[in-house]
Design a protein around this motif. Structure first.
Motif, PDB file in Angstrom:
ATOM      1  N   GLY A  45      39.998  38.228  24.507  1.00  0.00           N
ATOM      2  CA  GLY A  45      40.053  39.605  24.040  1.00  0.00           C
ATOM      3  C   GLY A  45      39.577  40.659  25.022  1.00  0.00           C
ATOM      4  O   GLY A  45      39.406  41.817  24.647  1.00  0.00           O
ATOM      5  N   THR A  46      39.362  40.297  26.285  1.00  0.00           N
ATOM      6  CA  THR A  46      38.878  41.259  27.276  1.00  0.00           C
ATOM      7  C   THR A  46      40.023  41.801  28.114  1.00  0.00           C
ATOM      8  O   THR A  46      41.120  41.243  28.143  1.00  0.00           O
ATOM      9  N   GLU A  47      39.755  42.903  28.791  1.00  0.00           N
ATOM     10  CA  GLU A  47      40.729  43.532  29.694  1.00  0.00           C
ATOM     11  C   GLU A  47      39.968  43.965  30.945  1.00  0.00           C
ATOM     12  O   GLU A  47      38.968  44.680  30.853  1.00  0.00           O
ATOM     13  N   THR A  48      40.440  43.513  32.113  1.00  0.00           N
ATOM     14  CA  THR A  48      39.787  43.828  33.372  1.00  0.00           C
ATOM     15  C   THR A  48      40.800  44.452  34.330  1.00  0.00           C
ATOM     16  O   THR A  48      41.861  43.878  34.572  1.00  0.00           O
ATOM     17  N   HIS A  49      40.468  45.626  34.859  1.00  0.00           N
ATOM     18  CA  HIS A  49      41.293  46.287  35.868  1.00  0.00           C
ATOM     19  C   HIS A  49      40.944  45.697  37.230  1.00  0.00           C
ATOM     20  O   HIS A  49      39.773  45.653  37.614  1.00  0.00           O
ATOM     21  N   ILE A  50      41.966  45.224  37.954  1.00  0.00           N
ATOM     22  CA  ILE A  50      41.761  44.587  39.255  1.00  0.00           C
ATOM     23  C   ILE A  50      42.750  45.151  40.255  1.00  0.00           C
ATOM     24  O   ILE A  50      43.934  45.311  39.953  1.00  0.00           O
ATOM     25  N   HIS A  51      42.245  45.438  41.449  1.00  0.00           N
ATOM     26  CA  HIS A  51      43.109  45.906  42.543  1.00  0.00           C
ATOM     27  C   HIS A  51      42.498  45.444  43.860  1.00  0.00           C
ATOM     28  O   HIS A  51      41.743  46.178  44.498  1.00  0.00           O
ATOM     29  N   TYR A  52      42.810  44.224  44.255  1.00  0.00           N
ATOM     30  CA  TYR A  52      42.252  43.656  45.479  1.00  0.00           C
ATOM     31  C   TYR A  52      42.953  44.250  46.692  1.00  0.00           C
ATOM     32  O   TYR A  52      43.919  43.694  47.206  1.00  0.00           O
ATOM     33  N   GLN A  53      42.481  45.394  47.148  1.00  0.00           N
ATOM     34  CA  GLN A  53      43.078  46.076  48.295  1.00  0.00           C
ATOM     35  C   GLN A  53      42.743  45.383  49.609  1.00  0.00           C
ATOM     36  O   GLN A  53      43.435  45.573  50.600  1.00  0.00           O
ATOM     37  N   ILE A  68      48.783  39.011  32.308  1.00  0.00           N
ATOM     38  CA  ILE A  68      48.596  39.906  33.439  1.00  0.00           C
ATOM     39  C   ILE A  68      49.681  40.976  33.342  1.00  0.00           C
ATOM     40  O   ILE A  68      50.822  40.685  32.976  1.00  0.00           O
ATOM     41  N   GLU A  69      49.295  42.228  33.604  1.00  0.00           N
ATOM     42  CA  GLU A  69      50.246  43.344  33.587  1.00  0.00           C
ATOM     43  C   GLU A  69      50.124  44.091  34.901  1.00  0.00           C
ATOM     44  O   GLU A  69      49.044  44.582  35.245  1.00  0.00           O
ATOM     45  N   GLY A  74      54.585  48.005  35.020  1.00  0.00           N
ATOM     46  CA  GLY A  74      54.328  47.680  33.622  1.00  0.00           C
ATOM     47  C   GLY A  74      54.802  46.301  33.190  1.00  0.00           C
ATOM     48  O   GLY A  74      54.782  45.994  31.995  1.00  0.00           O
ATOM     49  N   GLU A  75      55.218  45.457  34.143  1.00  0.00           N
ATOM     50  CA  GLU A  75      55.654  44.104  33.802  1.00  0.00           C
ATOM     51  C   GLU A  75      54.483  43.301  33.261  1.00  0.00           C
ATOM     52  O   GLU A  75      53.372  43.373  33.793  1.00  0.00           O
ATOM     53  N   LYS A  76      54.744  42.525  32.216  1.00  0.00           N
ATOM     54  CA  LYS A  76      53.721  41.672  31.623  1.00  0.00           C
ATOM     55  C   LYS A  76      54.147  40.219  31.762  1.00  0.00           C
ATOM     56  O   LYS A  76      55.321  39.891  31.579  1.00  0.00           O
ATOM     57  N   TYR A  77      53.153  39.374  32.075  1.00  0.00           N
ATOM     58  CA  TYR A  77      53.396  37.950  32.267  1.00  0.00           C
ATOM     59  C   TYR A  77      52.394  37.165  31.439  1.00  0.00           C
ATOM     60  O   TYR A  77      51.183  37.390  31.559  1.00  0.00           O
ATOM     61  N   ALA A  78      52.901  36.253  30.612  1.00  0.00           N
ATOM     62  CA  ALA A  78      52.027  35.394  29.815  1.00  0.00           C
ATOM     63  C   ALA A  78      51.367  34.372  30.728  1.00  0.00           C
ATOM     64  O   ALA A  78      52.002  33.820  31.632  1.00  0.00           O
ATOM     65  N   LEU A  79      50.080  34.127  30.486  1.00  0.00           N
ATOM     66  CA  LEU A  79      49.327  33.159  31.271  1.00  0.00           C
ATOM     67  C   LEU A  79      48.903  31.998  30.383  1.00  0.00           C
ATOM     68  O   LEU A  79      48.465  32.205  29.254  1.00  0.00           O
ATOM     69  N   ASP A  91      48.584  43.563  44.510  1.00  0.00           N
ATOM     70  CA  ASP A  91      49.073  44.133  43.254  1.00  0.00           C
ATOM     71  C   ASP A  91      47.941  44.597  42.341  1.00  0.00           C
ATOM     72  O   ASP A  91      47.101  43.798  41.912  1.00  0.00           O
ATOM     73  N   GLU A  92      47.958  45.884  42.003  1.00  0.00           N
ATOM     74  CA  GLU A  92      47.018  46.428  41.028  1.00  0.00           C
ATOM     75  C   GLU A  92      47.465  45.963  39.645  1.00  0.00           C
ATOM     76  O   GLU A  92      48.654  46.058  39.304  1.00  0.00           O
ATOM     77  N   HIS A  93      46.530  45.481  38.836  1.00  0.00           N
ATOM     78  CA  HIS A  93      46.931  44.898  37.562  1.00  0.00           C
ATOM     79  C   HIS A  93      45.803  44.919  36.534  1.00  0.00           C
ATOM     80  O   HIS A  93      44.652  45.176  36.864  1.00  0.00           O
ATOM     81  N   TRP A  94      46.190  44.641  35.307  1.00  0.00           N
ATOM     82  CA  TRP A  94      45.264  44.380  34.206  1.00  0.00           C
ATOM     83  C   TRP A  94      45.298  42.892  33.946  1.00  0.00           C
ATOM     84  O   TRP A  94      46.373  42.299  33.844  1.00  0.00           O
ATOM     85  N   LEU A  95      44.138  42.289  33.833  1.00  0.00           N
ATOM     86  CA  LEU A  95      44.026  40.882  33.449  1.00  0.00           C
ATOM     87  C   LEU A  95      43.405  40.853  32.063  1.00  0.00           C
ATOM     88  O   LEU A  95      42.308  41.392  31.859  1.00  0.00           O
ATOM     89  N   ARG A  96      44.128  40.259  31.124  1.00  0.00           N
ATOM     90  CA  ARG A  96      43.673  40.262  29.739  1.00  0.00           C
ATOM     91  C   ARG A  96      43.449  38.838  29.253  1.00  0.00           C
ATOM     92  O   ARG A  96      44.300  37.964  29.441  1.00  0.00           O
ATOM     93  N   GLY A  97      42.304  38.650  28.617  1.00  0.00           N
ATOM     94  CA  GLY A  97      42.031  37.381  27.958  1.00  0.00           C
ATOM     95  C   GLY A  97      42.764  37.337  26.634  1.00  0.00           C
ATOM     96  O   GLY A  97      42.944  38.362  25.976  1.00  0.00           O
ATOM     97  N   GLY A  98      43.198  36.155  26.241  1.00  0.00           N
ATOM     98  CA  GLY A  98      43.935  35.984  24.993  1.00  0.00           C
ATOM     99  C   GLY A  98      43.030  35.556  23.858  1.00  0.00           C
ATOM    100  O   GLY A  98      41.904  36.026  23.721  1.00  0.00           O
ATOM    101  N   ARG A  99      43.512  34.616  23.060  1.00  0.00           N
ATOM    102  CA  ARG A  99      42.761  34.122  21.901  1.00  0.00           C
ATOM    103  C   ARG A  99      41.715  33.090  22.291  1.00  0.00           C
ATOM    104  O   ARG A  99      40.725  32.927  21.588  1.00  0.00           O
TER     105      ARG A  99
END
Length: 130
Positions: A45-53, A68-69, A74-79, A91-99
């Motif tokens: 249930g978490t969301e982390t903004h990541i941008h490893y420049q 990951i989005e 705005g592409e979303k990929y199931a992990l 790639d700048e992205h959002w990493l989201r935890g699921g259930r």
């Protein structure tokens, strides 16, 4: 030869715990391999903004679920188990935890030194990489 068990990292300075993730840094810059190797658990249930420049990262999902989005399009990929993704374009992205907790194995180039956490822009600062 370097031989370590991830349990040797738990509870040491090489285990970084935030409210969103726990990173167990098993191989680091000081090991001289040219990359670092980590086991990371993303909290549900978490969301982390990541941008490893300053780093490239490859991630292999081995347990749990998440998403990951990419921010640029705005592409979303199931992990889930068996999925590998590589941030080959910083790639700048959002990493989201699921259930369930999402457990992943990560490789960074250049290698991390061990204490890095994301800054306000989602970046590991370059000076931390040396």
């Amino acid at each position: 030869m370097i031989v370590r068990h991830v349990n040797e990292v738990i509870g040491t300075e090489h285990e970084i715990v935030t409210e969103n993730w726990t990173s167990r840094r098993v191989l680091l810059a000081g090991d001289g391999m040219g990359f670092s190797f980590h086991e990371t658990v993303i909290a549900p249930g978490t969301e982390t903004h990541i941008h490893y420049q300053n780093h490239l990262e490859a991630v292999w999902c081995i347990e749990g679920d998440g998403e990951i989005e990419t921010i640029a399009d705005g592409e979303k990929y199931a992990l889930g188990p068996g999925v590998v993704y590589a941030l080959d374009q910083h790639d700048e992205h959002w990493l989201r935890g699921g259930r369930q907790p999402l457990r992943v194995i990560c490789v960074f180039n250049p290698p991390l030194t061990g204490r890095e956490v994301h800054d306000e822009s989602g970046v590991y600062p370059l000076e931390a990489a040396h």
